[in-house]
Design a protein around this motif. Sequence first.
Motif, short mmCIF file in Angstrom:
data_model
loop_
_atom_site.label_atom_id
_atom_site.label_comp_id
_atom_site.label_asym_id
_atom_site.label_seq_id
_atom_site.Cartn_x
_atom_site.Cartn_y
_atom_site.Cartn_z
N ARG A 147 0.83 -1.21 0.00
CA ARG A 147 0.00 0.00 0.00
C ARG A 147 0.86 1.26 0.00
O ARG A 147 0.52 2.26 -0.64
CB ARG A 147 -0.94 -0.02 1.21
CG ARG A 147 -1.98 -1.12 1.14
CD ARG A 147 -2.81 -1.21 2.41
NE ARG A 147 -3.62 -0.03 2.62
CZ ARG A 147 -4.44 0.13 3.65
NH1 ARG A 147 -4.54 -0.83 4.58
NH2 ARG A 147 -5.15 1.24 3.76
N MET A 148 2.00 1.22 0.70
CA MET A 148 2.89 2.39 0.69
C MET A 148 3.52 2.59 -0.67
O MET A 148 3.66 3.73 -1.15
CB MET A 148 3.95 2.23 1.79
CG MET A 148 3.43 2.58 3.17
SD MET A 148 4.69 2.48 4.45
CE MET A 148 4.72 0.73 4.75
N ALA A 150 2.18 1.93 -3.36
CA ALA A 150 1.11 2.45 -4.21
C ALA A 150 0.78 3.91 -3.88
O ALA A 150 -0.07 4.51 -4.55
CB ALA A 150 -0.13 1.59 -4.08
N GLU A 152 -0.36 5.17 -0.81
CA GLU A 152 -1.45 5.45 0.14
C GLU A 152 -0.98 6.20 1.38
O GLU A 152 -1.68 7.08 1.88
CB GLU A 152 -2.11 4.13 0.58
CG GLU A 152 -3.06 3.53 -0.44
CD GLU A 152 -3.87 2.41 0.18
OE1 GLU A 152 -4.47 2.62 1.26
OE2 GLU A 152 -3.90 1.32 -0.41
N PHE A 153 0.18 5.84 1.92
CA PHE A 153 0.71 6.49 3.11
C PHE A 153 2.21 6.28 3.14
O PHE A 153 2.77 5.58 2.28
CB PHE A 153 0.04 5.98 4.40
CG PHE A 153 0.05 4.48 4.56
CD1 PHE A 153 1.05 3.84 5.28
CD2 PHE A 153 -0.95 3.69 3.99
CE1 PHE A 153 1.05 2.47 5.42
CE2 PHE A 153 -0.96 2.31 4.12
CZ PHE A 153 0.05 1.69 4.85
N LEU A 320 -4.43 8.03 9.14
CA LEU A 320 -4.45 6.89 8.24
C LEU A 320 -3.64 5.74 8.82
O LEU A 320 -4.04 4.57 8.75
CB LEU A 320 -3.90 7.28 6.87
CG LEU A 320 -3.92 6.20 5.79
CD1 LEU A 320 -5.30 5.55 5.67
CD2 LEU A 320 -3.49 6.79 4.45
N VAL A 324 -4.76 1.86 9.69
CA VAL A 324 -4.05 0.66 9.25
C VAL A 324 -3.71 -0.22 10.44
O VAL A 324 -3.83 -1.46 10.38
CB VAL A 324 -2.79 1.05 8.46
CG1 VAL A 324 -1.97 -0.20 8.11
CG2 VAL A 324 -3.16 1.81 7.20
#
Length: 401
Positions: A147-148, A150, A152-153, A320, A324
């Motif tokens: 996710r990182m 990509a 996201e955060f 965020l 998670v």
Amino acid sequence: MSASSASLREPIAPVLVRPGAATALLDAYRPATDRFLASPGHTLLGRGTAAEIPHDARPLPHRVREVLAARRCGGDPAPVVVGSLPFAPDAPPSLAVPESVRWAPPLREDPLIALPVPFAQDAADWRMCETPTPERFAAAVASAVARMRAGEFDKVVLARTLELTSPRDPDLPLMLRRLARRDPAGYTFAVPSGPGRTLIGASPELLVARRGGRLTANPLAGSAQRSADLAEDVRRAAALLESPKDLHEHAVVVAAVREALTPFSTRLDVPDRPTLVRTAAMWHLSTTVTGELADPDVSALDLACALHPTPAVCGTPTELARAVIGESEPFDRGPYTGMVGWQDADGDGEWVVTIRCAEAEGRSLRLFAGAGIVAGSSPEAETAETGAKFRTFLSAVGASL
């Protein structure tokens, strides 16, 4: 700071302090009724409960300030609040003003701290249960990394627990003495954390301290396991100082600390590069931030609440990262990655990040360990790091993974 509170914390002439004063407080600790805190600057033992900090909608620093002021007006010349705050911002604190407080120099200056202490229990006494399992934790890390990458955060800190159960009640005073002797230059603590529960541990990380108009913070982020082989230990320390992944993780935390403390400061000194801090089990990247307060009414707890949670224990962006954590961790952190410390009626105090700890309840100990996850993290390496961090406490109970 009042003259009376200063005299409680600092002997006028160090030569008059008898050897063993700090270890005497350590040896005097009793669970349930006592609150023990040791730092590189002093050792504190609070006994009994004169007043508790209420849990309501008012800001926590305001509630603490109000209770301490009332105690001082009631005749207590140097009231101190001691205890812990949980990771969750809406959970109740475990803070109280002890009936009596005794101070001594730091444990690291006490020659008796070098005396050996037996294990609290035999390793065979403990049954262990990991939550999540190493395999599930590694999978959660891999998901967060994806996710990182990509976008996201930027960072999240994921943790796991290790529950130890014994056929008899754990010997908490003995565990505390072993923890203190393992890292006497760190922050050792044992405080009530709820009905029938005790938070006990040895943290390497100062969140923030205030002394008069001066503030100090010491964020740690980026870690490597120590080695029993000296040459390998030196190699790991040197590699940590040059690790792009760990330097990035550390820089994220330092930037957040700078951003949080700048509004309170007329001057803030932040070194350009981290140094190393070692514990018995780990190497950590460390930056010591110092500054001068703009407003003398800002307390240590005001500063701590402005900082908490740093990316070192939560992640970034904060909300965020919290989400998670909630999705990834199958347990409530409780006091883990909160803060533990003290503050006096003048606003001076110190608050430590609650890591390398366990919560004791009945015949069980619940240990916690986490790792900072960034886009360059390896699931296998982060899982191994949590195992290494568990060893700080496992060494105090004679157990091993």
